[in-house]
Design a protein around this motif. Sequence first.
Motif, PDB file in Angstrom:
ATOM      1  N   PRO A 227      36.695  30.948  35.978  1.00  0.00           N
ATOM      2  CA  PRO A 227      37.838  31.847  35.767  1.00  0.00           C
ATOM      3  C   PRO A 227      37.650  32.804  34.585  1.00  0.00           C
ATOM      4  O   PRO A 227      38.260  33.870  34.565  1.00  0.00           O
ATOM      5  N   THR A 228      36.798  32.438  33.626  1.00  0.00           N
ATOM      6  CA  THR A 228      36.570  33.340  32.491  1.00  0.00           C
ATOM      7  C   THR A 228      35.679  34.516  32.880  1.00  0.00           C
ATOM      8  O   THR A 228      35.651  35.523  32.167  1.00  0.00           O
ATOM      9  N   ILE A 229      34.960  34.393  33.981  1.00  0.00           N
ATOM     10  CA  ILE A 229      34.195  35.533  34.507  1.00  0.00           C
ATOM     11  C   ILE A 229      35.157  36.540  35.133  1.00  0.00           C
ATOM     12  O   ILE A 229      35.021  37.760  34.965  1.00  0.00           O
ATOM     13  N   ARG A 237      44.683  39.045  37.974  1.00  0.00           N
ATOM     14  CA  ARG A 237      45.008  39.207  39.394  1.00  0.00           C
ATOM     15  C   ARG A 237      43.883  38.610  40.243  1.00  0.00           C
ATOM     16  O   ARG A 237      42.755  38.471  39.775  1.00  0.00           O
ATOM     17  N   PRO A 238      44.153  38.222  41.495  1.00  0.00           N
ATOM     18  CA  PRO A 238      43.110  37.610  42.335  1.00  0.00           C
ATOM     19  C   PRO A 238      41.913  38.534  42.521  1.00  0.00           C
ATOM     20  O   PRO A 238      42.071  39.749  42.693  1.00  0.00           O
ATOM     21  N   LEU A 239      40.719  37.961  42.487  1.00  0.00           N
ATOM     22  CA  LEU A 239      39.503  38.754  42.676  1.00  0.00           C
ATOM     23  C   LEU A 239      39.343  39.149  44.137  1.00  0.00           C
ATOM     24  O   LEU A 239      38.889  40.256  44.448  1.00  0.00           O
ATOM     25  N   GLY A 240      39.675  38.257  45.043  1.00  0.00           N
ATOM     26  CA  GLY A 240      39.639  38.576  46.465  1.00  0.00           C
ATOM     27  C   GLY A 240      38.261  38.549  47.091  1.00  0.00           C
ATOM     28  O   GLY A 240      38.088  38.992  48.235  1.00  0.00           O
ATOM     29  N   ARG A 241      37.280  38.062  46.366  1.00  0.00           N
ATOM     30  CA  ARG A 241      35.905  37.964  46.882  1.00  0.00           C
ATOM     31  C   ARG A 241      35.152  36.973  46.009  1.00  0.00           C
ATOM     32  O   ARG A 241      35.669  36.473  45.019  1.00  0.00           O
ATOM     33  N   ARG A 242      33.896  36.717  46.388  1.00  0.00           N
ATOM     34  CA  ARG A 242      33.079  35.831  45.578  1.00  0.00           C
ATOM     35  C   ARG A 242      32.589  36.556  44.318  1.00  0.00           C
ATOM     36  O   ARG A 242      32.469  37.780  44.296  1.00  0.00           O
ATOM     37  N   ILE A 243      32.317  35.765  43.313  1.00  0.00           N
ATOM     38  CA  ILE A 243      31.782  36.329  42.062  1.00  0.00           C
ATOM     39  C   ILE A 243      30.345  36.790  42.283  1.00  0.00           C
ATOM     40  O   ILE A 243      29.540  36.105  42.919  1.00  0.00           O
ATOM     41  N   ARG A 244      30.020  37.975  41.768  1.00  0.00           N
ATOM     42  CA  ARG A 244      28.674  38.514  41.905  1.00  0.00           C
ATOM     43  C   ARG A 244      27.774  38.012  40.777  1.00  0.00           C
ATOM     44  O   ARG A 244      28.232  37.679  39.702  1.00  0.00           O
ATOM     45  N   ARG A 245      26.462  38.008  41.072  1.00  0.00           N
ATOM     46  CA  ARG A 245      25.494  37.570  40.067  1.00  0.00           C
ATOM     47  C   ARG A 245      25.593  38.420  38.816  1.00  0.00           C
ATOM     48  O   ARG A 245      25.523  37.911  37.690  1.00  0.00           O
ATOM     49  N   SER A 246      25.807  39.719  38.994  1.00  0.00           N
ATOM     50  CA  SER A 246      25.905  40.619  37.839  1.00  0.00           C
ATOM     51  C   SER A 246      27.109  40.279  36.970  1.00  0.00           C
ATOM     52  O   SER A 246      27.088  40.459  35.746  1.00  0.00           O
TER      53      SER A 246
END
Length: 323
Positions: A227-229, A237-246
Amino acid sequence: MRRAGCALVGIVVAIGLLAAAWLAFGWFSSGPVEEETAFIVPSGSTLTSAARKLEEEGLIGSADAFLLRAKVFGGSEPIQAGEFLLPEGASPSQILAIFQSGQVLRRFVTIPEGMPSALVYDRLMAEELLTGEIEIPEEGSILPDTYDFERGESRAAVLARMQEAMTRTIEELWPKKGPRSVVNTPAEAVILASIVEKETGVASERGMVAGLYSNRLRIGMRLQADPTIIYPITQGRPLGRRIRRSEIDAVNDYNTYSMSGLPRGPITNPGRDSIAAVLNPDETDALYMVADGSGGHAFGRTLAEHEANVEKWYALRRERGEM
């Protein structure tokens, strides 16, 4: 002649008694309120203007009759402004007593545990019965709970109560900080509690998650909390997708994958139980956790244990067709 005079007096008395009975019956008997009804007495209203409004809305039969009876039976207490709930069949005497009591109708707004300030702002701004503008409040300054308000009350006043509740909670809980806690200030407690809040939705796990992160902070190990990413990207607010490597590799004041210690500030508004958990975390050797498929987590003391738990999680996801 004397007999005629007595008869006249008797008639007058009878008429007076009938009039009194009529007044009393109309004051204390049920009125035309067909169902429980909210009624607004505007600010600055007099009893006369309130009576006219009651008549217009069909809640009393006659404003003039209401006012006459109020003078006889109603007492001298002034009516209060606000929104009042009139029960089904409310009599004129009940209506006046309700207006004089000042017991206005309370509405409610709920802030769930872990709701970030951006969404608290959205919720308050969407409440049509509140008035005025507010800014997005400082993250971590609001205690999640259910709050009551009056129709027409300002959003700023409701927000202030939410923030005062958080201040009082911190003042109450901070002196109870135990020896296993690693936070040094109330502000740090709220920051770490916000991470615990976002990392588990299982109430019984809060102490364990707090213990795990306390262990990591104690030995200088990075928290690596997902969640800190997300927080610096969306402000809660919701990210709505997966976290990216970058994004995992991004260097900023919040991302605990790329920094040691606590982020610069809270990432949500933690509830009372999460704050209490970081002040008195569970005693545990755990340093790792991964989802267990049931909504909770599997905890590990070593990297080897963690990798085994991760493999179980991946196997479960493959079985579910998620991988």
